[in-house]
Every structure is written in structure tokens, then in C-alpha cells.
Design a protein around this motif. Sequence first.
Motif, mmCIF file in Angstrom:
data_model
loop_
_atom_site.group_PDB
_atom_site.id
_atom_site.type_symbol
_atom_site.label_atom_id
_atom_site.label_comp_id
_atom_site.label_asym_id
_atom_site.label_seq_id
_atom_site.Cartn_x
_atom_site.Cartn_y
_atom_site.Cartn_z
ATOM 1 N N ASP A 1 0.845 -1.191 0.000
ATOM 2 C CA ASP A 1 0.000 0.000 0.000
ATOM 3 C C ASP A 1 0.883 1.245 0.000
ATOM 4 N N ASN B 1 -0.162 4.314 -0.003
ATOM 5 C CA ASN B 1 -0.851 5.449 0.615
ATOM 6 C C ASN B 1 -0.701 5.553 2.122
ATOM 7 N N GLU B 2 0.077 4.693 2.735
ATOM 8 C CA GLU B 2 0.191 4.759 4.192
ATOM 9 C C GLU B 2 1.528 5.336 4.630
ATOM 10 N N ILE C 1 5.264 6.732 0.245
ATOM 11 C CA ILE C 1 5.492 7.366 -1.056
ATOM 12 C C ILE C 1 6.785 8.191 -1.096
ATOM 13 N N CYS D 1 6.235 0.762 4.275
ATOM 14 C CA CYS D 1 5.080 0.293 3.484
ATOM 15 C C CYS D 1 4.711 -1.114 3.964
#
Length: 127
Positions: A45, A47-48, A52, A60
Motif C-alpha cells: 500500500d 498510501n500509508e 510514497i 510500506c
Amino acid sequence: MRKMTAALAAAGALALTITTAQSAAADGHGRGWYGVWADGVNVRDINEGNCIHSPSTSNCPTVIGQINSWDEVLVYCQIPGQTVGGNPYWVMVAPRGWDKYGIISSYYVENNTNWIDGVPGLNGCVI
């Protein structure tokens, strides 16, 4: 005999076209479909947390699925992060057939170099 020769020539041209199309991604020509060479590659993921900006297995931690050798992923962008197998880049991907995207180590993507030419960096991580 002419029909056989024409058929073989057409088949050869088709094979050359297919081979060229498949190798284009392997030489890094921008966003597009790339093969994965290993089994059980974790798609994480993106987005956590700080994933990013600094992708790693610890930044991640949530695995949203796995992909296997010869699966294809649509590569959107690449980001420097934790080095895996000598490759310091991670790529945001959408595996073929999935309705979501995530991030994997670029080490598992079939490409001749660590950095995939033509694929944008962090600023290009938009879908």
C-alpha cells in the motif's frame, strides 16, 4: 510453395513485431507494461505513512496482494527507497487485472537497468 513462403514470411514478421514490442519495455521506454521475474512479490500500500516518500518494507508494511513471475504491471513512476538486490528504486504499479495500485521494489521488474528510462520520478506519481 509460394503460399508456404508467404505464410512463413508473415509469421516471421509477426514474431519480429511481437519480440520488438516485448523488449521495448525491457529497455526502459517510459510508462507502460513490464514483466515481473519472481514469484510471491509483495505489492504494498503506497498510501500509508511515509511510503510514497521513502518506500521500504518498514515504511510500506501493508501488503495488498502478491504477483508472480511473468505477471505484468503497469509502471507509473519510480521513487528512491530501500535497496533490494542492489536496486535502490521502487515503482508505483497497477498489476494487470487489478482495480488498485501499489508499490513494489523495482528489483523485481524486468528491465536492463535499475532506473527505468522514461518513467518519471516522485513528481510523476499521479494516476
